[in-house]
Design an enzyme around this catalytic site. Structure first.
Site, PDB file in Angstrom:
ATOM      1  CG  ASP A  41      -1.799   1.242   1.232  1.00  0.00           C
ATOM      2  OD1 ASP A  41      -2.682   1.328   0.362  1.00  0.00           O
ATOM      3  OD2 ASP A  41      -1.598   2.120   2.094  1.00  0.00           O
ATOM      4  CE1 TYR A  46       1.079   7.613   2.935  1.00  0.00           C
ATOM      5  CE2 TYR A  46       1.589   5.406   2.163  1.00  0.00           C
ATOM      6  CZ  TYR A  46       0.726   6.279   2.775  1.00  0.00           C
ATOM      7  OH  TYR A  46      -0.496   5.839   3.219  1.00  0.00           O
ATOM      8  CE  LYS A  71      -3.411   5.142   0.336  1.00  0.00           C
ATOM      9  NZ  LYS A  71      -2.061   4.543   0.396  1.00  0.00           N
ATOM     10  CG  HIS A 102      -3.830  10.104   0.136  1.00  0.00           C
ATOM     11  ND1 HIS A 102      -2.457  10.019   0.050  1.00  0.00           N
ATOM     12  CD2 HIS A 102      -4.132   9.659   1.374  1.00  0.00           C
ATOM     13  CE1 HIS A 102      -1.964   9.543   1.183  1.00  0.00           C
ATOM     14  NE2 HIS A 102      -2.964   9.324   2.001  1.00  0.00           N
TER      15      HIS A 102
END
Length: 307
Positions: A41, A46, A71, A102
């Site tokens: 994931d 990130y 996302k 997201h």
């Protein structure tokens, strides 16, 4: 030992146990894949998708055997394909298994602050961008063959109803903060009525989470010779909720995987009913709240923040 699979509303199958890659490095991803994980994931926000791709290649596991999610971030709602292309390049793949919005919040991408602008850059929320239009762009990525499934993250019933009336493709997944202290039982029931699979990020809570010390989960764990973390994950799996626990420690990565599956085999319907009542018994608590400062339509969501 392999993760059970959950069938999505388009017939695709998603491994029910995945690795949350926030703060992951190549060695953590490699370790997870070598220990049996087949679901990663990820997210553009990130800022480590290149590292995730490195870990995948180092593991020796074929891309076709790994379910990869990413996302589109809030500053890319008007540039969905651009965001996706960046993610694909970072990961080193030509498709995603699952692509999510997201957050149901569109933001202006001010120069020099692409990820998270601040007030000094001007107006932050892009109020003229409708979610149904972002969803239309997500659907186009399926039609182009760049993604196999699309879904959402952090969407309440209120936010889902902004896209469902005009959607050609019903979201396959809604990734949410779901755990023992925030089970969102009514929302999960609604999702299942719409054939949308619920997925839990931070199913063990955030850093220094109080969930690990919960007496009810601990007593059930002791009864079966499990760790409390096993029960926390197995509880969600037993409700057909996908879990993506995060860790960068190889031993914890492995124990999350094996423990979750062990708990899934041992927990009874009576155990699940007891665990469902923990939050309602006075322990309801969100552990992760983004600073959007707007009403997202969730129960127990503080409408305050930085933006």
């Amino acid at each position: 030992m392999a993760s059970p699979l959950i069938t999505l509303n388009n017939g695709e199958k998603i491994p029910a146990v995945g690795l949350g890659t926030y703060e992951s490095n190549p060695s953590a991803v490699e370790a997870a894949l070598r220990k049996g994980y087949r679901h990663l994931d990820c997210a553009w926000a990130y800022s480590n998708e290149k590292e995730v791709g490195e870990g995948l290649r180092a593991s020796g596991v074929r891309r076709s055997e790994v379910y990869i999610t990413s996302k589109v971030w809030s500053t890319y709602h008007r540039r969905v394909e651009e965001s996706l292309d960046e993610t694909l390049a970072n990961l080193g793949t030509d498709y995603l298994d699952l692509f999510l919005i997201h957050w149901p919040v569109a933001m202006h991408p001010h120069e020099g602050a692409i990820s998270m602008p601040s007030r000094k850059h001007g107006r932050l929320i892009d109020e003229s961008r409708e979610l149904k239009d972002t969803w239309k762009d997500m659907e186009a990525m399926v039609k182009k063959g760049k993604v196999r499934s699309i879904g959402v993250s952090n969407f309440s019933e209120m936010m889902l109803e902004k896209i469902l009336p005009t959607a050609e493709i019903v979201p396959a997944v809604n990734q949410l903060e779901l755990h023992l202290y925030n089970p969102q039982l009514k929302l999960v029931e609604y999702l299942k009525s719409k054939t949308i699979v619920p997925q839990a990020f931070s199913p063990l809570g955030s850093k220094n989470s109080p969930l690990h010390a919960d007496e009810t989960a601990g007593a059930i764990a002791q009864k079966y010779g499990l760790q409390t973390s096993d029960v926390l994950l197995g509880y969600l799996l037993a409700k057909d909720i996908v879990v993506v626990p995060k860790s960068v420690t190889p031993a914890r990565i492995e124990s999350n995987f094996t423990g979750a599956l062990a708990a899934l085999q041992k927990l009874t319907p009576e155990d699940i009913a007891v665990l469902d009542g923990v939050a309602a018994g006075g322990k309801q608590k969100r552990l992760i709240v983004a600073p959007w400062g707007i009403d997202l339509g969730f129960d127990n969501w503080p409408v305050q923040g930085l933006l």
